[in-house]
Write a protein that holds these residues in place. Structure first.
Motif, short mmCIF file in Angstrom:
data_model
loop_
_atom_site.label_atom_id
_atom_site.label_comp_id
_atom_site.label_asym_id
_atom_site.label_seq_id
_atom_site.Cartn_x
_atom_site.Cartn_y
_atom_site.Cartn_z
N SER A 179 0.68 -1.40 -0.10
CA SER A 179 -0.20 -0.21 -0.01
C SER A 179 0.83 1.08 -0.24
N ASN A 180 2.19 1.12 0.14
CA ASN A 180 2.74 2.45 0.65
C ASN A 180 2.94 3.13 -0.89
N TRP A 181 3.44 1.61 -1.95
CA TRP A 181 3.56 2.69 -3.14
C TRP A 181 2.18 3.54 -3.82
N HIS A 182 1.17 3.59 -3.49
CA HIS A 182 0.17 4.08 -3.54
C HIS A 182 -0.67 5.54 -2.65
N ALA A 183 0.48 5.28 -1.51
CA ALA A 183 0.50 6.73 -1.04
C ALA A 183 1.01 8.14 -1.54
N ALA A 184 0.56 8.93 -1.37
CA ALA A 184 1.13 10.27 -2.00
C ALA A 184 2.66 11.01 -1.07
N VAL A 185 3.28 10.59 -2.51
CA VAL A 185 4.97 11.11 -2.31
C VAL A 185 5.12 12.37 -1.59
N ALA A 186 6.19 12.06 -0.11
CA ALA A 186 6.01 12.80 0.65
C ALA A 186 6.83 14.25 0.27
N ASP A 187 7.00 15.22 0.51
CA ASP A 187 7.92 16.86 -0.30
C ASP A 187 9.09 16.23 -0.08
N SER A 188 9.44 15.45 1.34
CA SER A 188 11.00 15.21 1.67
C SER A 188 11.60 14.44 0.40
N ALA A 189 10.63 13.51 0.45
CA ALA A 189 11.89 12.37 -0.34
C ALA A 189 11.57 13.28 -1.94
N LYS A 190 10.96 14.11 -2.40
CA LYS A 190 11.06 14.31 -3.39
C LYS A 190 12.60 15.83 -3.89
N ARG A 191 12.81 15.59 -2.45
CA ARG A 191 14.41 16.43 -2.13
C ARG A 191 15.16 15.45 -1.95
N ALA A 192 15.09 15.32 -1.31
CA ALA A 192 15.95 13.20 -1.50
C ALA A 192 16.29 13.05 -2.78
N ALA A 193 15.18 13.08 -3.25
CA ALA A 193 15.85 11.98 -4.56
C ALA A 193 16.68 13.30 -5.59
N VAL A 194 16.78 14.57 -5.64
CA VAL A 194 17.29 15.37 -6.29
C VAL A 194 18.57 15.56 -5.42
N ASP A 195 19.14 15.29 -4.31
CA ASP A 195 20.22 15.05 -3.94
C ASP A 195 21.06 14.01 -4.02
N ALA A 196 20.46 13.11 -3.84
CA ALA A 196 20.45 12.03 -3.91
C ALA A 196 22.06 12.14 -5.48
N LEU A 197 20.78 12.46 -6.62
CA LEU A 197 20.92 12.56 -8.03
C LEU A 197 22.01 13.35 -8.22
N ASN A 198 21.82 15.08 -7.62
CA ASN A 198 23.17 15.41 -7.56
C ASN A 198 24.59 15.44 -6.93
N GLY A 199 24.68 13.63 -5.94
CA GLY A 199 25.38 13.33 -5.55
C GLY A 199 26.36 13.08 -4.45
N TRP A 200 25.27 13.22 -3.46
CA TRP A 200 25.13 13.10 -2.11
C TRP A 200 25.09 11.25 -1.48
#
Length: 236
Positions: A179-200
């Motif tokens: 069920s977690n897959w269908h829950a709304a994506v947390a704003d912090s997860a969006k920022r975390a994705a950007v940080d990870a993709l940028n090398g952190w």
């Protein structure tokens, strides 16, 4: 046209080996991934600073629609105002100072090596989705670390060589089937994705992680632990 309107209309993705890859902004969060050659190191730039780093900051802000002044390498009031607007839109401290976090979001931080890997809008959204599902309730560092593990797998010869391939690999992430897959994506997860993709990479280069309270898998428990963040153990 206001900055916010410009970003809502800015939906095209520009990809090349040496220019930024921009990803759309959603919900007031700076949602961008950049793939351009990085300088070996960056200092803190602020009002009164000058030099090539300031020029890089001005160019980046200009390309994003925040800065309309001259690319003169002088960190004046116009540059500070542009940086502050960018920070506010990203949801980070809006102090007008270009430190480590702001440079990371601008795609100007990180190591001296450049990456030939580029990611689409849907890739970034997918990474944010799995971070949100897998690391809900974890610290922000822990969320970025989960994203970093996924990206480390993309680069590792033992795993699929695409983001979607890693995430949807059979049995890799149980969250895609619950069920977690269908829950709304947390704003912090969006920022975390950007940080990870940028090398952190807070995981220390890990390619596995697990919650010791939730799994008895002998293989996972046998892996050498390189970092513990919250409830997750990150392993090689």
């Amino acid at each position: 046209m206001t900055v916010n309107k410009a970003f809502k209309n800015f939906i095209a993705i520009f990809v090349s080996l040496s220019i930024l890859l921009s990803v759309s902004v959603a919900g007031g969060i700076c949602y961008k991934v950049f793939a351009e050659p990085q300088k070996s190191s960056y200092a803190v730039s602020k009002l009164g600073s000058s030099g090539d780093e300031v020029k890089s900051i001005q160019r980046k802000l200009s390309s994003l629609g925040y800065y309309n002044g001259s690319i003169d390498g002088i960190y004046g009031s116009a540059t500070k105002t542009a940086v502050t607007k960018f920070q506010r839109n990203c949801g980070i401290t809006a102090d007008g100072i270009c430190g480590k976090t702001t440079l990371l979001y601008l795609g100007l931080g990180g190591s001296s090596s450049s990456s030939n890997t580029t990611y689409s809008n849907s890739d970034v959204e997918l990474l944010a989705k799995v971070i949100s599902a897998e690391a809900r309730g974890e610290s922000y560092e822990g969320q970025v670390a989960v994203g970093a593990v996924i990206l480390n797998r993309v680069k590792h010869p033992s795993f699929p060589d695409s983001l979607s391939g890693v995430i949807y690999q059979n049995g890799a992430f149980s969250c895609v089937n619950d069920s977690n897959w269908h829950a709304a994506v947390a704003d912090s997860a969006k920022r975390a994705a950007v940080d990870a993709l940028n090398g952190w990479d807070p995981s220390g280069g890990a390619i596995y992680y697990y919650n010791a309270k939730k799994t008895n898998d002998s293989f996972m428990h046998s892996r050498p632990i390189v970092k513990v963040i919250g409830d997750h153990r990150f392993c090689k």
